[in-house]
Write a protein that holds these residues in place. Structure first.
Motif, PDB file in Angstrom:
ATOM      1  N   GLY A   1     -48.993  62.693  28.439  1.00 54.50           N
ATOM      2  CA  GLY A   1     -48.316  61.994  27.351  1.00 54.50           C
ATOM      3  C   GLY A   1     -49.061  62.102  26.028  1.00 54.50           C
ATOM      4  O   GLY A   1     -50.279  61.942  25.975  1.00 54.50           O
ATOM      5  N   TYR A   2     -48.319  62.375  24.970  1.00 54.85           N
ATOM      6  CA  TYR A   2     -48.895  62.531  23.635  1.00 54.85           C
ATOM      7  C   TYR A   2     -48.075  61.753  22.618  1.00 54.85           C
ATOM      8  O   TYR A   2     -46.861  61.662  22.736  1.00 54.85           O
ATOM      9  CB  TYR A   2     -48.925  64.010  23.221  1.00 54.85           C
ATOM     10  CG  TYR A   2     -49.941  64.817  23.987  1.00 54.85           C
ATOM     11  CD1 TYR A   2     -51.170  65.124  23.436  1.00 54.85           C
ATOM     12  CD2 TYR A   2     -49.670  65.256  25.274  1.00 54.85           C
ATOM     13  CE1 TYR A   2     -52.105  65.856  24.148  1.00 54.85           C
ATOM     14  CE2 TYR A   2     -50.597  65.990  25.991  1.00 54.85           C
ATOM     15  CZ  TYR A   2     -51.813  66.284  25.419  1.00 54.85           C
ATOM     16  OH  TYR A   2     -52.743  66.992  26.125  1.00 54.85           O
ATOM     17  N   SER A   3     -48.751  61.224  21.618  1.00 55.41           N
ATOM     18  CA  SER A   3     -48.082  60.580  20.493  1.00 55.41           C
ATOM     19  C   SER A   3     -47.775  61.649  19.444  1.00 55.41           C
ATOM     20  O   SER A   3     -48.575  62.558  19.221  1.00 55.41           O
ATOM     21  CB  SER A   3     -48.983  59.522  19.863  1.00 55.41           C
ATOM     22  OG  SER A   3     -49.204  58.486  20.776  1.00 55.41           O
ATOM     23  N   LEU A   4     -46.626  61.514  18.798  1.00 53.32           N
ATOM     24  CA  LEU A   4     -46.187  62.488  17.811  1.00 53.32           C
ATOM     25  C   LEU A   4     -45.862  61.792  16.500  1.00 53.32           C
ATOM     26  O   LEU A   4     -45.131  60.810  16.472  1.00 53.32           O
ATOM     27  CB  LEU A   4     -44.912  63.196  18.313  1.00 53.32           C
ATOM     28  CG  LEU A   4     -44.163  64.052  17.294  1.00 53.32           C
ATOM     29  CD1 LEU A   4     -44.954  65.319  16.984  1.00 53.32           C
ATOM     30  CD2 LEU A   4     -42.776  64.408  17.799  1.00 53.32           C
ATOM     31  N   ASN A   5     -46.423  62.302  15.416  1.00 55.67           N
ATOM     32  CA  ASN A   5     -46.043  61.920  14.057  1.00 55.67           C
ATOM     33  C   ASN A   5     -45.707  63.209  13.321  1.00 55.67           C
ATOM     34  O   ASN A   5     -46.546  64.107  13.239  1.00 55.67           O
ATOM     35  CB  ASN A   5     -47.178  61.203  13.320  1.00 55.67           C
ATOM     36  CG  ASN A   5     -47.439  59.815  13.858  1.00 55.67           C
ATOM     37  OD1 ASN A   5     -46.642  59.260  14.594  1.00 55.67           O
ATOM     38  ND2 ASN A   5     -48.575  59.258  13.490  1.00 55.67           N
ATOM     39  N   VAL A   6     -44.486  63.298  12.819  1.00 53.64           N
ATOM     40  CA  VAL A   6     -44.029  64.484  12.095  1.00 53.64           C
ATOM     41  C   VAL A   6     -43.728  64.073  10.662  1.00 53.64           C
ATOM     42  O   VAL A   6     -43.056  63.070  10.428  1.00 53.64           O
ATOM     43  CB  VAL A   6     -42.756  65.079  12.741  1.00 53.64           C
ATOM     44  CG1 VAL A   6     -42.177  66.182  11.881  1.00 53.64           C
ATOM     45  CG2 VAL A   6     -43.067  65.602  14.127  1.00 53.64           C
TER      46      VAL A   6
ATOM     47  N   THR B   1     -39.092  56.654   9.681  1.00 54.04           N
ATOM     48  CA  THR B   1     -39.502  55.640   8.715  1.00 54.04           C
ATOM     49  C   THR B   1     -40.052  56.333   7.469  1.00 54.04           C
ATOM     50  O   THR B   1     -40.190  57.547   7.438  1.00 54.04           O
ATOM     51  CB  THR B   1     -40.550  54.685   9.339  1.00 54.04           C
ATOM     52  OG1 THR B   1     -40.782  53.608   8.455  1.00 54.04           O
ATOM     53  CG2 THR B   1     -41.841  55.391   9.655  1.00 54.04           C
ATOM     54  N   ARG B   2     -40.375  55.560   6.451  1.00 54.68           N
ATOM     55  CA  ARG B   2     -40.994  56.106   5.236  1.00 54.68           C
ATOM     56  C   ARG B   2     -42.406  55.571   5.118  1.00 54.68           C
ATOM     57  O   ARG B   2     -42.660  54.402   5.364  1.00 54.68           O
ATOM     58  CB  ARG B   2     -40.204  55.707   3.999  1.00 54.68           C
ATOM     59  CG  ARG B   2     -38.920  56.505   3.847  1.00 54.68           C
ATOM     60  CD  ARG B   2     -38.219  56.221   2.554  1.00 54.68           C
ATOM     61  NE  ARG B   2     -38.131  57.125   1.461  1.00 54.68           N
ATOM     62  CZ  ARG B   2     -38.282  58.434   1.410  1.00 54.68           C
ATOM     63  NH1 ARG B   2     -38.626  59.076   2.462  1.00 54.68           N
ATOM     64  NH2 ARG B   2     -38.104  59.118   0.318  1.00 54.68           N
ATOM     65  N   MET B   3     -43.326  56.452   4.751  1.00 51.14           N
ATOM     66  CA  MET B   3     -44.723  56.075   4.592  1.00 51.14           C
ATOM     67  C   MET B   3     -45.288  56.824   3.394  1.00 51.14           C
ATOM     68  O   MET B   3     -45.222  58.060   3.351  1.00 51.14           O
ATOM     69  CB  MET B   3     -45.509  56.433   5.862  1.00 51.14           C
ATOM     70  CG  MET B   3     -46.955  56.022   5.843  1.00 51.14           C
ATOM     71  SD  MET B   3     -47.865  56.605   7.299  1.00 51.14           S
ATOM     72  CE  MET B   3     -46.981  55.831   8.624  1.00 51.14           C
TER      73      MET B   3
ATOM     74  N   VAL C   1     -41.063  60.940   4.535  1.00 52.30           N
ATOM     75  CA  VAL C   1     -40.353  60.599   5.759  1.00 52.30           C
ATOM     76  C   VAL C   1     -41.259  60.943   6.933  1.00 52.30           C
ATOM     77  O   VAL C   1     -41.810  62.039   7.007  1.00 52.30           O
ATOM     78  CB  VAL C   1     -39.021  61.376   5.858  1.00 52.30           C
ATOM     79  CG1 VAL C   1     -38.340  61.102   7.186  1.00 52.30           C
ATOM     80  CG2 VAL C   1     -38.109  61.003   4.703  1.00 52.30           C
ATOM     81  N   VAL C   2     -41.414  59.983   7.847  1.00 45.78           N
ATOM     82  CA  VAL C   2     -42.272  60.170   9.020  1.00 45.78           C
ATOM     83  C   VAL C   2     -41.451  59.877  10.266  1.00 45.78           C
ATOM     84  O   VAL C   2     -40.759  58.870  10.348  1.00 45.78           O
ATOM     85  CB  VAL C   2     -43.497  59.219   8.976  1.00 45.78           C
ATOM     86  CG1 VAL C   2     -44.379  59.437  10.197  1.00 45.78           C
ATOM     87  CG2 VAL C   2     -44.285  59.416   7.701  1.00 45.78           C
TER      88      VAL C   2
END
Length: 110
Positions: free
Chosen positions: A51-56, A95-97, A101-102
């Motif tokens: 399992g991996y976390s993803l932020n694009v 979401t927006r950061m 856009v993330v």
């Protein structure tokens, strides 16, 4: 600049029930992929190490559908290897950061 550790290609699942395949959704997209924490792995019900976390980070994408394929194209300092393949699990949150856009989601290594 928002932190990233690799660049990826995203392919979405498409076709009919009898003839499924992947079509390219985006390429050369900066992403942060890192091993998911134990609590996230427990909630997703996958073995440790898969399992991996993803932020694009992409202002051009509208969504990243569940079951999409993520392929690493540039590893930078991620500890991953080129052509590592992952599958997007469940819905990816948008979401927006800091004006960008993330997309945040969970990946399973295949």
């Amino acid at each position: 600049m928002i932190a990233h550790n690799c660049y990826i290609t995203i392919n979405k699942l498409s076709g009919t029930e009898k003839n499924k395949g992947f079509t390219q959704l985006a390429t050369n997209v900066p992403a942060l992929i890192k091993p998911a924490g134990n609590d996230t792995i427990a909630l997703q019900g996958v073995p440790v190490g898969v399992g991996y976390s993803l932020n694009v980070y992409s202002d051009t994408l509208d969504q990243i559908p569940a079951e999409s394929e993520v392929i690493v194209t540039d590893v930078e300092n991620s500890g991953l290897t080129i052509n590592d393949k992952f599958q997007v699990r469940d819905a990816v949150r948008k979401t927006r950061m800091i004006g960008h856009v993330v997309f945040m989601g969970f990946l399973v290594k295949v």
